[in-house]
Structures are given as structure tokens and as C-alpha cells.
Motif scaffolding. Structure first.
Motif, PDB file in Angstrom:
ATOM      1  N   ASP A 198      -4.967   9.236   0.166  1.00 17.46           N
ATOM      2  CA  ASP A 198      -4.979  10.968  -0.190  1.00 17.46           C
ATOM      3  C   ASP A 198      -5.257  10.610  -1.513  1.00 17.46           C
ATOM      4  OD1 ASP A 198      -2.883   9.548  -1.768  1.00 17.46           O
ATOM      5  OD2 ASP A 198      -1.787   9.960   0.095  1.00 17.46           O
ATOM      6  N   ARG A 199      -4.731  11.291  -2.261  1.00 16.50           N
ATOM      7  CA  ARG A 199      -4.929  12.198  -3.929  1.00 16.50           C
ATOM      8  C   ARG A 199      -4.358  10.417  -5.110  1.00 16.50           C
ATOM      9  NH1 ARG A 199      -2.709  13.779  -9.204  1.00 16.50           N
ATOM     10  NH2 ARG A 199      -0.887  14.071  -8.100  1.00 16.50           N
ATOM     11  N   LEU A 200      -3.311   9.675  -4.203  1.00 16.94           N
ATOM     12  CA  LEU A 200      -3.119   8.390  -5.580  1.00 16.94           C
ATOM     13  C   LEU A 200      -3.077   7.910  -4.478  1.00 16.94           C
ATOM     14  CD1 LEU A 200       0.281  10.133  -6.859  1.00 16.94           C
ATOM     15  CD2 LEU A 200      -2.287  10.114  -7.438  1.00 16.94           C
ATOM     16  N   LEU A 251      -5.892   5.751 -12.475  1.00 14.98           N
ATOM     17  CA  LEU A 251      -7.221   5.605 -11.567  1.00 14.98           C
ATOM     18  C   LEU A 251      -7.256   4.694 -11.063  1.00 14.98           C
ATOM     19  CD1 LEU A 251      -8.475   2.049 -12.721  1.00 14.98           C
ATOM     20  CD2 LEU A 251      -8.326   2.881 -14.944  1.00 14.98           C
ATOM     21  N   PHE A 252      -8.069   4.447 -10.356  1.00 15.59           N
ATOM     22  CA  PHE A 252      -8.288   3.379  -9.274  1.00 15.59           C
ATOM     23  C   PHE A 252      -9.132   1.856  -8.721  1.00 15.59           C
ATOM     24  CE2 PHE A 252      -7.931   7.645  -6.526  1.00 15.59           C
ATOM     25  CZ  PHE A 252      -6.986   7.589  -6.371  1.00 15.59           C
ATOM     26  N   PRO A 253      -7.966   0.868  -9.093  1.00 13.76           N
ATOM     27  CA  PRO A 253      -8.651  -0.237  -9.407  1.00 13.76           C
ATOM     28  C   PRO A 253      -8.991  -0.441  -8.042  1.00 13.76           C
ATOM     29  CG  PRO A 253      -6.160  -0.059  -9.845  1.00 13.76           C
ATOM     30  CD  PRO A 253      -6.301   0.864  -8.796  1.00 13.76           C
ATOM     31  N   GLY A 254     -10.726  -1.278  -9.139  1.00 13.59           N
ATOM     32  CA  GLY A 254     -11.129  -2.384  -8.437  1.00 13.59           C
ATOM     33  C   GLY A 254     -10.637  -3.350  -7.580  1.00 13.59           C
ATOM     34  N   PRO A 255     -11.306  -3.974  -6.484  1.00  5.13           N
ATOM     35  CA  PRO A 255     -11.214  -5.270  -5.562  1.00  5.13           C
ATOM     36  C   PRO A 255     -11.448  -6.532  -6.882  1.00  5.13           C
ATOM     37  CG  PRO A 255     -13.473  -4.474  -4.642  1.00  5.13           C
ATOM     38  CD  PRO A 255     -12.690  -3.693  -6.202  1.00  5.13           C
ATOM     39  N   VAL A 284       0.620   6.989 -10.974  1.00  2.00           N
ATOM     40  CA  VAL A 284       0.048   5.274 -10.331  1.00  2.00           C
ATOM     41  C   VAL A 284      -0.778   5.400  -9.262  1.00  2.00           C
ATOM     42  CG1 VAL A 284       0.053   3.159  -9.858  1.00  2.00           C
ATOM     43  CG2 VAL A 284       1.880   4.340 -11.246  1.00  2.00           C
ATOM     44  N   CYS A 285      -2.409   5.118  -9.475  1.00  2.00           N
ATOM     45  CA  CYS A 285      -3.296   4.924  -7.964  1.00  2.00           C
ATOM     46  C   CYS A 285      -2.943   3.602  -7.207  1.00  2.00           C
ATOM     47  CB  CYS A 285      -4.424   5.483  -8.035  1.00  2.00           C
ATOM     48  SG  CYS A 285      -4.664   6.931  -9.198  1.00  2.00           S
ATOM     49  N   THR A 286      -2.970   4.018  -6.440  1.00  2.00           N
ATOM     50  CA  THR A 286      -3.363   2.616  -5.656  1.00  2.00           C
ATOM     51  C   THR A 286      -4.408   2.166  -4.618  1.00  2.00           C
ATOM     52  OG1 THR A 286      -0.752   2.307  -5.381  1.00  2.00           O
ATOM     53  CG2 THR A 286      -1.667   0.101  -3.828  1.00  2.00           C
ATOM     54  N   SER A 287      -5.180   1.112  -4.948  1.00  2.00           N
ATOM     55  CA  SER A 287      -5.951  -0.147  -3.357  1.00  2.00           C
ATOM     56  C   SER A 287      -5.094  -0.027  -3.291  1.00  2.00           C
ATOM     57  CB  SER A 287      -7.274   0.244  -5.241  1.00  2.00           C
ATOM     58  OG  SER A 287      -8.458   1.150  -6.010  1.00  2.00           O
ATOM     59  N   CYS A 318       1.085  -1.378  -0.425  1.00  2.00           N
ATOM     60  CA  CYS A 318       0.232  -0.267   0.138  1.00  2.00           C
ATOM     61  C   CYS A 318       0.934   1.334   0.579  1.00  2.00           C
ATOM     62  CB  CYS A 318      -0.781   0.031   1.055  1.00  2.00           C
ATOM     63  SG  CYS A 318      -1.875  -1.301   1.390  1.00  2.00           S
ATOM     64  N   ASP A 319       1.190   1.587  -1.090  1.00  2.00           N
ATOM     65  CA  ASP A 319       1.791   3.226  -0.657  1.00  2.00           C
ATOM     66  C   ASP A 319       2.067   3.672  -2.803  1.00  2.00           C
ATOM     67  OD1 ASP A 319       5.581   1.594  -2.306  1.00  2.00           O
ATOM     68  OD2 ASP A 319       2.949   1.007  -2.894  1.00  2.00           O
TER      69      ASP A 319
END
Length: 153
Positions: free
Chosen positions: A131-133, A86-90, A34-37, A14-15
Motif C-alpha cells: 500500500d502507500r507505506l 522512502l522504501f529501502p532496497g534489499p 515510515v515506509c517498510t519494504s 512486515c507492517d
């Protein structure tokens, strides 16, 4: 491409990470982040919970397990996925994803596209922080999740 991004995110944790300008899908779109979910699974049941997720995109029988983990009673486990812009789904493996969850003597399977596939829908998760990412989501397994589940032979 999604499978590669998701696999890389599993290793990273998670970073948030900056990414170089890249073309996505050959469409000429440039992204520079890069967006991290991060999905956190908490075991609020009376037995250990095992989760496997698969992608049926491979023409193999049975399809390979992309990832499997067991959450001890009262424990938690985190899985992260990254996406360019984008923020990926599960379990972001695409429309052919399916998840098998077992607890003691019962199990259930959820497939992408099924209305009852709550583990594949981020709205079933509580959004905790971020946060934003980076975004962190949590799902708490309860004994009720397994009340109507199939009995394992």
C-alpha cells in the motif's frame, strides 16, 4: 543511521508504523511516516539455501554478519527494512553491503555496486503487494542461480 533503521525493521516484520516528526540527517527535513519494504525469499531449489548479509562499514576482519537465515526446500523467509519517507532496497546497509548465498556445495557473493549483484537490486524481485507505506517483494531461488557459483571447499 541506516544500520539502526534496518536492524529495527528486522525485528518489526512486515507492517506499517507511524513515526513522530523527526529530523533526518540534521538537514531540517521533517517526515511523519515510515515506509517498510518486506523482501520474501522462496527456495525453489533442490537444497536448503543459506543467506548471510554483511556490512563492511565496521573495521573488523571478518566483518560481522548482520543477519543470516536458511530457507528450507520449498520454504520462504522474510526480511523487512524501514526508512523515513522512502522504501529501502534489499539489505539496506549502504554501499559497503555484501551478501553470501550458499546451497549445498556451491556459493556466490554479491557486493553493492557490482553489476551482477542482483540480490541487492529491487528490480530483480517481483513486487507482490503493498500500500502507500508498505511494499512486499519476492525473489525465488532456483538451481540456475547456483549453476556458475563457486564450489565450497
Amino acid at each position: 543511521m541506516w544500520a539502526v533503521l534496518c536492524a529495527a525493521a528486522l525485528v518489526a516484520g512486515c507492517d506499517k508504523r507511524p513515526a513522530p516528526q523527526e529530523e533526518e540527517g540534521g538537514k531540517g527535513e521533517h517526515v511523519d511516516y515510515v515506509c517498510t519494504s518486506c523482501y520474501r525469499y522462496v527456495n525453489g531449489t533442490s537444497e536448503p539455501v543459506t543467506v548471510e548479509f554483511h556490512s563492511a562499514q565496521y573495521d573488523l576482519t571478518p566483518p560481522p554478519v548482520e543477519e543470516a537465515f536458511t530457507v528450507a526446500v520449498g520454504g520462504r523467509h522474510e526480511v523487512s527494512f524501514a526508512g523515513f519517507g522512502l522504501f529501502p532496497g534489499p539489505f539496506c546497509l549502504g554501499d559497503d553491503t555484501w551478501v553470501k548465498v550458499s546451497q549445498g556445495e556451491r556459493e556466490f557473493v554479491q557486493r553493492a555496486g557490482d553489476e551482477s549483484a542482483f540480490l541487492l537490486d529491487s528490480t530483480a524481485y517481483e513486487r507482490l503487494e503493498g500500500d502507500r507505506l508498505t511494499r512486499v517483494y519476492e525473489y525465488r531461488f532456483t538451481d540456475d542461480d547456483f549453476a556458475g557459483a563457486e564450489i565450497i571447499d
